[in-house]
Design an enzyme around this catalytic site. Structure first.
Site, short mmCIF file in Angstrom:
data_model
loop_
_atom_site.label_atom_id
_atom_site.label_comp_id
_atom_site.label_asym_id
_atom_site.label_seq_id
_atom_site.Cartn_x
_atom_site.Cartn_y
_atom_site.Cartn_z
N HIS A 20 0.83 -1.20 0.00
CA HIS A 20 0.00 0.00 0.00
C HIS A 20 0.87 1.26 0.00
O HIS A 20 0.52 2.27 -0.56
CB HIS A 20 -0.92 0.02 1.23
N ASP A 124 -6.12 5.58 2.97
CA ASP A 124 -6.31 4.20 2.52
C ASP A 124 -7.64 3.67 3.08
O ASP A 124 -8.03 4.02 4.20
CB ASP A 124 -5.16 3.33 3.04
N HIS A 367 2.18 -13.82 -7.53
CA HIS A 367 1.13 -14.14 -6.56
C HIS A 367 -0.14 -13.33 -6.83
O HIS A 367 -1.11 -13.45 -6.09
CB HIS A 367 1.63 -13.87 -5.14
N TRP A 370 -1.97 -6.76 -6.71
CA TRP A 370 -2.33 -5.82 -7.78
C TRP A 370 -1.12 -5.03 -8.29
O TRP A 370 -0.97 -4.78 -9.48
CB TRP A 370 -3.45 -4.89 -7.33
N SER A 372 1.95 -5.98 -8.49
CA SER A 372 2.75 -6.86 -9.34
C SER A 372 2.10 -7.03 -10.71
O SER A 372 2.78 -6.98 -11.74
CB SER A 372 2.93 -8.24 -8.69
N GLU A 375 2.70 -4.03 -12.72
CA GLU A 375 4.09 -3.97 -13.19
C GLU A 375 4.31 -4.92 -14.37
O GLU A 375 5.04 -4.60 -15.31
CB GLU A 375 5.07 -4.22 -12.04
N ALA A 390 -5.89 -12.68 0.06
CA ALA A 390 -6.53 -11.39 -0.20
C ALA A 390 -7.44 -11.51 -1.44
O ALA A 390 -8.16 -12.49 -1.58
CB ALA A 390 -5.49 -10.29 -0.37
N GLN A 392 -6.42 -11.86 -4.48
CA GLN A 392 -5.55 -12.32 -5.56
C GLN A 392 -6.23 -13.32 -6.51
O GLN A 392 -5.91 -13.34 -7.70
CB GLN A 392 -4.27 -12.91 -4.96
#
Ligand SMILES: *[C@@H]1O[C@H](CO)[C@@H](O)[C@H](O)[C@H]1NC(C)=O
Ligand SMILES: *[C@@H]1O[C@H](CO)[C@@H](O)[C@H](O)[C@H]1NC(C)=O
Ligand SMILES: *[C@@H]1O[C@H](CO)[C@@H](O)[C@H](O)[C@H]1NC(C)=O
Length: 483
Positions: A20, A124, A367, A370, A372, A375, A390, A392
């Site tokens: 985060h 957040d 994994h 978000w 990753s 990217e 989460a 994922q």
């Protein structure tokens, strides 16, 4: 009043977890480069996540980012001193204590708001109490969501249609109800317990409070972009009735500083010398390296690493494998020696963006966090998806079923982030998925598609692009709060 005093002042309160804080830092820079006065509020042990990036930015340009701290009550809730970040939480008990401490930040944060009187608060979504603090000072609270539209649309429908009452067996597979733009298939065992109303009351209540906070806040900022999930942005706004701005991918706005420390050592210092890593990649052929990394907080067992090692050996391609700092000797000794020359093992924190953006890297085992996935998208690398917890598993379906830029490894069961589990993906399944993104014919199709998204991402943040315009609109709106 002069012009500077007239500038709106935004307070940012990032959640205390690497996944985060890193995008939050990028987001703050984004607002600061558009001339807004910005202040990040964090806790002492988390300062280093921001301090270096801020120092570099303020040296090289006239932008202004301030940093304030509030005390994190680790000891008051029974956490070790200095444990102020989600990445030091290792048991379910610590998890509860950590979240209690996060709740206790409300008072000291309120005191800061009283002292500095910002125009707007971007907090957040984990800070469910942020709305009430903001309303006390009559300023709007924007929610920063570290996730994406697609997963929000899924969760919304799971809860709306009370799927937990309808599913019988763990292995039951179903189409997500609610007339989503695509037919999204999920398996019961992939759902987060809190999305099925299971698990601790404490966590369920917290999730309810967070969702209420999101519903009631002024609007939501998402690190995503129109071309990536337009139909779900539409659903979020028009079916779910949420006010939102998609202004990402944040990290793409700052590529001109590619060589800079703050970019390569995002979040933490890299455990490997960045130029050494780049040299290693320079010697490899285009698309010949597979990059394997499970993000900042996932715990991969030694038994699982063993399977990964066998699969990487059998694959016969170059690879970079990121493991935890404390990973046991077997990997250091045998595996590393056996694959010398074609394998690089990084223990700890990897310069992920640089690695993914290197032309030698042809595949990414992820994994499905978000950050990753984004990217992987902005660097145009097809993915092997290996969700763990989460949201994922929902993110995975966006990658494999909607965007079709990845292949599932076959991870079918949600595992808690803390605590033990014995779910292992075998080396054969892994090898098959890795071959699909590196060698098989479909690899090229996925690569073509993800390369197109990479181009769209570049355009969307440029003047005239969708994210760029959304950001302009948001800033105009923030400026109007002042008058
Ligand atoms: C990771 O799992 C191991 C056991 O498999 C456990 O000993 C360790 O504490 C866990 N670490 C974290 C950060 O959860
Ligand atoms: C990747 O590298 C190229 C060439 O150095 C650069 O132009 C681009 O901005 C980089 N992209 C990302 C996402 O880092
Ligand atoms: C990163 O490295 C710099 C310089 O080597 C050092 O001063 C700093 O404390 C390190 N930061 C962290 C979080 O380890």
């Amino acid at each position: 009043m002069n012009a500077t005093q007239d500038q709106p002042h935004i307070f940012f309160l990032p959640f205390l977890a690497p996944g985060h804080m890193i995008p939050s830092m990028d987001m703050v820079r984004l607002f600061a480069t558009r001339g807004l006065k910005t202040t990040i509020v964090t806790t002492p042990a988390n300062l280093h996540y921001f301090a270096k990036a801020i120092e570099i930015n303020t040296q090289s340009s006239s932008i202004k980012i301030d940093l304030l701290t509030i005390k994190f009550p680790s000891e008051e809730v029974g956490l070790p001193k200095g444990c102020e970040n989600f990445d030091c939480v290792t048991t379910p008990e610590m998890f509860h204590k950590f979240l209690k401490a996060v709740d206790l930040l409300q008072q000291p944060f309120t005191n800061l708001m009283e002292k500095y009187h910002p125009t707007c608060l971007v907090a957040d979504i984990f800070f469910h109490w942020a709305n009430s603090v903001a309303s006390k000072f009559e300023v709007p609270r924007l929610g920063f969501h570290g996730s994406n539209y697609f997963s929000r649309c899924i969760v919304y429908n799971l809860l709306q249609h009370e799927l937990h009452k309808k599913l019988s067996s763990d292995s039951e597979t179903f189409v997500v109800p609610g007339y989503l733009p695509h037919e999204v298939m999920l398996t019961n065992s992939e759902l987060a317990p809190y999305d099925k109303k299971q698990g601790s009351i404490f966590l369920l209540e917290l999730m309810d409070k967070i969702r209420e906070g999101v519903r009631e806040c002024y609007g939501v900022i998402m690190n995503s972009f129109f071309e990536l999930e337009s139909a779900y942005i539409d659903y979020y706004e028009n079916v779910m009735g949420m006010k939102q701005w998609h202004i990402g991918p944040f990290s793409l706005y700052f590529n001109n500083e590619g060589e800079h420390d703050a970019v390569n050592n995002r979040g933490k210092n890299s455990s490997i010398d960045v130029s050494e890593c780049r040299r290693w990649l320079d010697e490899k052929e285009v698309n010949s390296v597979i990059y394997v990394c499970f993000g900042s907080v996932s715990n991969v067992s030694n038994a699982q690493l063993h399977e990964i090692a066998i699969a990487l050996e059998d694959l016969g391609q170059n690879f970079i494998l990121v493991v935890k700092e404390d990973t046991k000797e077997w990997i250091a000794d045998r595996f590393e020696r056996k694959t010398k020359g074609r394998g690089l093992i990084i223990r700890g924190w990897a310069p992920q963006k640089m690695i993914l953006n290197h032309s030698s890297v042809g595949g990414f085992v992820t994994h499905c966090g978000w950050n990753s996935i984004l990217e992987g998208v902005i660097t145009g690398v097809p993915m092997v998806t290996w969700p763990l917890h989460a949201e994922q598993f929902y993110n995975e379906k966006l990658v494999t079923d909607v965007l079709r830029i990845g292949i599932q490894v076959g991870s079918k069961r949600f595992v808690p982030r803390v605590g033990n589990h014995n779910i292992i993906i075998g080396n054969k399944e892994l090898l098959k998925a890795m071959k699909s993104v590196m060698i098989d014919e479909i690899a090229q199709d996925m690569r073509n598609r993800v390369q197109k998204l990479k181009e769209m991402a570049r355009k969307t943040i440029s003047e005239g692009g969708s994210s760029y315009s959304q950001l302009t609109a948001l800033i105009t709106e923030i400026k109007s709060f002042k008058s």
